[in-house]
Structure formats: structure tokens, C-alpha cells
Design a protein around this motif. Structure first.
Motif, PDB file in Angstrom:
ATOM      1  N   ILE A 122       0.856  -1.195   0.000  1.00 30.46           N
ATOM      2  CA  ILE A 122       0.000   0.000   0.000  1.00 30.46           C
ATOM      3  C   ILE A 122       0.891   1.244   0.000  1.00 30.46           C
ATOM      4  O   ILE A 122       1.705   1.430   0.907  1.00 30.46           O
ATOM      5  CB  ILE A 122      -0.922   0.014   1.237  1.00 30.46           C
ATOM      6  CG1 ILE A 122      -1.654  -1.323   1.386  1.00 30.46           C
ATOM      7  CG2 ILE A 122      -1.918   1.159   1.133  1.00 30.46           C
ATOM      8  CD1 ILE A 122      -2.359  -1.489   2.727  1.00 30.46           C
ATOM      9  N   ILE A 143      -9.259  -0.215   1.635  1.00 26.62           N
ATOM     10  CA  ILE A 143      -8.173  -1.182   1.797  1.00 26.62           C
ATOM     11  C   ILE A 143      -8.726  -2.528   2.241  1.00 26.62           C
ATOM     12  O   ILE A 143      -8.318  -3.598   1.742  1.00 26.62           O
ATOM     13  CB  ILE A 143      -7.143  -0.648   2.812  1.00 26.62           C
ATOM     14  CG1 ILE A 143      -6.464   0.621   2.278  1.00 26.62           C
ATOM     15  CG2 ILE A 143      -6.111  -1.725   3.150  1.00 26.62           C
ATOM     16  CD1 ILE A 143      -5.773   0.465   0.940  1.00 26.62           C
ATOM     17  N   GLY A 166       0.637   4.264   3.946  1.00 30.67           N
ATOM     18  CA  GLY A 166       0.437   2.841   3.687  1.00 30.67           C
ATOM     19  C   GLY A 166       0.817   1.982   4.878  1.00 30.67           C
ATOM     20  O   GLY A 166       0.260   0.900   5.069  1.00 30.67           O
TER      21      GLY A 166
END
Length: 286
Positions: A69, A120, A149
Motif C-alpha cells: 500500500i 483497503i 500505507g
């Protein structure tokens, strides 16, 4: 701490005047990676235009999946600048350890923090459901991320998956690596970053891994938390506090401080075979 001090502590670009050189390098190396490796680009995991991912695959079936991420303080950057992370896990720069998915997600100010975190989680559930046609082991999904992230990695670890999908396992995420992560969003709530994020204290607390883990009563996945030794004191403190709380709740967590690394060059340790972060992540995957 007043806003001026918080602004200074969390402004990574100001703290690293050469940051653009690193960001340009990320993009250049990622373009080469997409040409060199087997990949499927822009797979949609949700309805939003940014709910897409790039999947880099190894030839052997049933390998684990590493999800990465990107950062950008929840309001900038793109998965296309982070394809290079796949080199040391898919090859040819390293042995084929795992398939790698690089995620995009909706950004602020269009999306608030609740929506970003939900995106996510939606991506991870989609990957878990699609593991068979995508040819990886749905029982070995791991998550990593840098900066924002890293925060989203920790939020993925602190998810009650069966409440989102009754068929999902509680341990859908088997482990993770948070790089230069943010675990307490209250300082973010009170600095310049919140001008676009628009969080109030309730939203900041609801999406902060530090208070979440303090009240966690379920098994925790294994985590690695890494920070650069040359990062601002705020990032060093954030990691220390979260690692301490994670251990107190019985979680297995490894803390790494990468000497002389700053907020932008720390990610190279993840992308280079034999790099410090690549080595510890490979240990989790095996």
C-alpha cells in the motif's frame, strides 16, 4: 504541542530536501519493472476509479501474496510509482517468493479516512475471494505499506474480517510490514495535513491503530515495524509507542530502526534482494 511544531515534525518533504530525486527514482524503476515482470494492471476490486491494483505474478501456483500500500499522506501518489517493490519478491532481481499486489485507493479530500480504510479492507477481501483464479494461496496473504500505507497496513491487521464477510477467516491477514507508519492520527488531526483530510477527533481515534490495539482482545498477526534512523522524532515516537502497545496485547512484533535512512530512501531496503526490509519480509512469507 502547537500546530507549528506539528507541521514541522510531519512535513517529510521539508525534512528531506532531496525527496524529489527519490520519487523520480521510484517512478523510473517502476516503469522498468512493469516491462520486465509478468503483471496484470488495473484490476478493479471496487466501484471507485481508484479501487484498482496491479498484480505481479510468479510462475509457481499456490505461492503467498504480498500486498503493498503506497503512501502520500492519504492524499497523493499512485501505485504506478511502487511497482519496483515487486522486484525482490517476484524476480528477476530475486527468487520468486510471492505474488505482489500494489494497491490504489481513493484519496482525500474526495475520500475521508473511514472510506480510505474501508477501501483497503475491501481490496483485501476481494483478493482473498479471487485467490483461486489469480493463482495464489488465500491462506497466506501478507500486507505491507509505506508511510500512510504503513498506517493502512496496521489497520488491516486490526480488522474483524468475519464482520465484513461471514465466510472470511479471522486471520485473513497472516502478517505484515509497516514502513515509516503512522499509528496515532491525533497529531495529524491537529497539523496542516488535516486541511485536506478533514478529520475530527472521533474519526482520528476510530482510525488510529494505537488506541485500537490497546483495546484489542483477539489474536494479532505477526508484524514488523520499520522506521528510518534519520526520520523526524515524530515517526520514531509513533513506532515506539505502537510497538510497545502491540507487545502488551500479546502480539508478535519486530521493531527495526534502519540506520541513516530517511522517510523516502527507507523503501529501497524492501525493493532490493537481500535488503534489510526485504529479508525480514521474506522471513514472514516463508
Amino acid at each position: 504541542m502547537d500546530r507549528e511544531a506539528l507541521d514541522r515534525l510531519y512535513n517529510n518533504r521539508a525534512a528531506v530536501p532531496t525527496h524529489q530525486q527519490d520519487m523520480d527514482r521510484w517512478a523510473a524503476e517502476s516503469a522498468v519493472t512493469r516491462q520486465a515482470l509478468s503483471c496484470r494492471l488495473d484490476l478493479a476490486y471496487g466501484a471507485h476509479p481508484r479501487e484498482t491494483l496491479d498484480l505481479f505474478t510468479v510462475p509457481e501456483p499456490g505461492r503467498p501474496l504480498l500486498v503493498f500500500i503506497h503512501g502520500g499522506y492519504w492524499q497523493a501518489l499512485d501505485k504506478s510509482s511502487f511497482s519496483f517493490i515487486a522486484n525482490s519478491f517476484v524476480g528477476p532481481g530475486g527468487s520468486p517468493l510471492a505474488n505482489v499486489a500494489i494497491l490504489n485507493y481513493p484519496l482525500a479530500p474526495e475520500a475521508d479516512m473511514d472510506r480510505i480504510v474501508a477501501s483497503i479492507r475491501r481490496a483485501l477481501l476481494w483478493l482473498w475471494r479471487e485467490a483461486a483464479p489469480l493463482d495464489f494461496d488465500h491462506n497466506r496473504i501478507f500486507v505491507s505499506g509505506h508511510s500512510a500505507g504503513g498506517h493502512l497496513t496496521a489497520m488491516a491487521a486490526l480488522t474483524e474480517w468475519e464482520k465484513l464477510d461471514g465466510a472470511a477467516p479471522a486471520d485473513l491477514v497472516k502478517g505484515g510490514l509497516s514502513i515509516s507508519g503512522l499509528y496515532d492520527l491525533l497529531p495529524i488531526r491537529h497539523c496542516y495535513l488535516n486541511d485536506r483530510l478533514g478529520m475530527d477527533d472521533v474519526v482520528a481515534l476510530r482510525n488510529s491503530p494505537l488506541p485500537l490495539v490497546a483495546g484489542w482482545a483477539r489474536p494479532l498477526p505477526s508484524l514488523i515495524c520499520a522506521v528510518g534512523g534519520a526520520e523526524t522524532p515524530a515517526f520514531l515516537e509513533q513506532q515506539h509507542d505502537f510497538v510497545t502497545a502491540y507487545k502488551l496485547r500479546g502480539g508478535k512484533v519486530t521493531a527495526i530502526t534502519a540506520p541513516d535512512r530517511h522517510h523516502f530512501d527507507i523503501v529501497y531496503g524492501m525493493a532490493q534482494p537481500g535488503g534489510d526490509l526485504q529479508t525480514v519480509m521474506a522471513g514472514l512469507l516463508r
